[in-house]
Design an enzyme around this catalytic site. Sequence first.
Site, mmCIF file in Angstrom:
data_model
loop_
_atom_site.group_PDB
_atom_site.id
_atom_site.type_symbol
_atom_site.label_atom_id
_atom_site.label_comp_id
_atom_site.label_asym_id
_atom_site.label_seq_id
_atom_site.Cartn_x
_atom_site.Cartn_y
_atom_site.Cartn_z
ATOM 1 C CD GLN A 1 -4.158 1.160 -9.197
ATOM 2 O OE1 GLN A 1 -4.639 0.563 -8.353
ATOM 3 N NE2 GLN A 1 -3.436 2.080 -8.785
ATOM 4 C CG ASP B 1 -3.249 -2.620 -7.048
ATOM 5 O OD1 ASP B 1 -2.005 -2.346 -6.637
ATOM 6 O OD2 ASP B 1 -4.068 -2.112 -6.088
ATOM 7 C CG HIS C 1 -1.839 -4.542 -2.061
ATOM 8 N ND1 HIS C 1 -2.968 -4.415 -2.719
ATOM 9 C CD2 HIS C 1 -1.469 -3.274 -1.978
ATOM 10 C CE1 HIS C 1 -3.361 -2.809 -3.286
ATOM 11 N NE2 HIS C 1 -2.368 -2.336 -2.725
ATOM 12 C CG HIS D 1 0.681 -0.245 -1.506
ATOM 13 N ND1 HIS D 1 -0.373 -0.197 -1.510
ATOM 14 C CD2 HIS D 1 1.285 -0.457 -0.189
ATOM 15 C CE1 HIS D 1 -0.802 0.190 -0.332
ATOM 16 N NE2 HIS D 1 0.317 -0.004 0.519
ATOM 17 C CB CYS E 1 -4.073 -1.137 -0.791
ATOM 18 S SG CYS E 1 -4.159 0.640 -1.077
ATOM 19 N NE ARG F 1 -6.398 6.663 -7.405
ATOM 20 C CZ ARG F 1 -4.967 6.254 -7.386
ATOM 21 N NH1 ARG F 1 -4.019 7.086 -7.890
ATOM 22 N NH2 ARG F 1 -4.576 5.130 -7.055
ATOM 23 C CE LYS G 1 6.404 8.072 -4.280
ATOM 24 N NZ LYS G 1 5.275 8.567 -4.696
#
Length: 649
Positions: A391, A393, A395, A521, A344, A373, A475
């Site tokens: 991911q 991912d 945004h 997200h 992000c 991570r 979320k």
Amino acid sequence: MSQISLTFPDGSKRDFDKGVTPAEVAASISKSLGKKAISATLGEAHWDLQWPIEEDARIAINTMADDAPALELIRHDLAHIMARAVQEIWPDVKVTIGPVIENGWYYDFDRAEPFTPEDLGAIEKKMKEIINRRDPVTTEVWDRERAVKYYEANNEPYKVELIEAIPGNDPIRMYWHGHWQDLCRGPHLQHTGQVPGDSFKLMSVAGAYWRGDSDRQMLQRIYGVAFKNRDDLKKHLHMLEEAAKRDHRKLGREMDLFHMQEEAPGQIFWHPNGWKIYTTLQDYMRRQQTRGGYVEVNTPQVVDRKLWERSGHWEKYQENMFIVEVDEEHAREKAINALKPMNCPCHVEIFKQGLKSYRDLPLRMAEFGSCARYEPSGALHGIMRVRGFTQDDAHIFATEDQIAAETERFIGFLAGIYRDLGFPSYKIKFSDRPDTRAGSDEIWDKAEEALLTATRKVTNDIELNPGEGAFYGPKLEFVLTDAIGRDWQCGTFQVDFVLPERLDAHYIGADGNKHRPVMLHRATLGSFERFIGILIEEHAGKLPFWLAPRQVVVASITSEADDYVAYVVETLTRAGVRAEADIRNEKINYKVREHSVGKVPVILAVGHREVEERTVTVRRLGEKQTQVATLDEITAELGRDATPPDLRA
RNA sequence: GCUGCUGUAGCUCAGAGGUAGAGCACUCCCUUGGUAAGGGAGAGGUCGAGAGUUCAAUUCUCUCCAGCAGCACCA
């Protein structure tokens, strides 16, 4: 004495003396029901046969034929019987709590020495002995001080703490199984002999923190499973064996998909077969995202800590980040970087390049973002929970007014993809505002409302997690289940009011002034790694044809068919099918077995007959029956099956 | 990270204070076989890593690493 009115399931009503117990109610209906009764359902509550009823209520008398209450009582009583057995064998062991869980129960104990597998056997034996004693179960409500004194005298400090945690008005309920006593909210059966002694099993011991708090004492938790009869227990144990065969770690080896090794814990070495699944899925997702109105970007892996400090991740997640130091040999001054744990902040930095207009919103920025991570060692699990992952991912930079529409749009997007991938249903969890949070209550109201209403358009089956939202916004989690029923968060959709603020993102509104965008997200699959793990377990390795890494093996029955095998492979390959030849000097039985174990969906066998007739004999995975098809037919059919669902006509 | 268990051939596993075994897989030979393992021979191991005890350690002890189950964590 005053009267109360009880309403039975058939709608009939009868008056009883206030304080009547379900046992008495059942006996008043018939002698046999009085004998068979095990508990009552009073309104919504599960009611012990011994508890007095003080108010008008709906009542149903439960017997062993009622699965849900029967199983709950059996499992709950077994929890107590197990605790009793443990204290009879080891009187110094301190007891804590032992609730009913899916398929069974657990009980947490404080004991200096670990329980061994042999101990479990001894406990099980003692439990059966206790069951055979047919001790009566009795209960009383005590006042708080008396109960505290009792447990202090008995050196059960955990029970004292539990009593102190019981809200002021709630009764302190004491239960006795024979002479053995436990604090318990109940309900229970009437005597230990009502528990079937042959349909439970102690499964495992593991550590568990007292009150779920990792700063406190680690207790020993013994898990058990229990059913109404021996057959159900056997079925359950058999189901577990079957589930173990679907384990993605086992199938990953058998199908030659990936491996992991000590030198890179929590990271995956993808083999050609596994990588084929991965890239096929990624290609599919890329098409979906393009169609869904996303633009794709790519951002750096190693980023200076300064950015993580600004985004707030350094403060909150430093422990879980891979830190990379650049020393003076390489740079003029020492620099500390981190492998990106998420994408992000980098996406915000792209957003910030050049002035953005309200006309650019919503801006949907996607990345197949490789993240690292440092997950705690105990959290790692196959390819489902790893330290290096990618991911799918994105945004979405949007105005507050666009949150609702974007939420709805995303849920539809995800639903279509999950359907394509063989997951028509999944759990949706909704987490709302936590106690400590950023953003005003008005904005939270709006965001929560937007998420909920959008979700409700798809399903009302939403699990609520009050207070579990991120500090920056509410979320949604889209949860899939592995072979043995463990939940894994895959998709997610989160509203974020904070990061655009921290990194100072803005756009120019229609009014010509600067405004702060909201960031949404979202990830659909979550991570490719986890999703592929789930996909493998869900399909037990038998992936949909278009995703199967090896789709067709063309196997020769005699070496005289070798040339034709090559021709068939070539024909299929040209039609977009992943086909390979197996012309080894082995019998067809052997080849069929090997490729079946390897989960190859289609085996085409060719011998003299097929060569002459220009056909193939088709054997599909899991089917004993074979079919003969012409090469043209099978090429057309498999070519169709090999096409990803979104590209089919 | 915590508690417990585990770590021996590519895989599944046996073994024991005196220097390592099976089945499958692998290589070669025979076999050309019609839908879940044809036959024979061969090769393959620093017994997770390090330290200690011992005449001797893969085996016992300790430390570390990794895996498994659960707990805690999961931006």
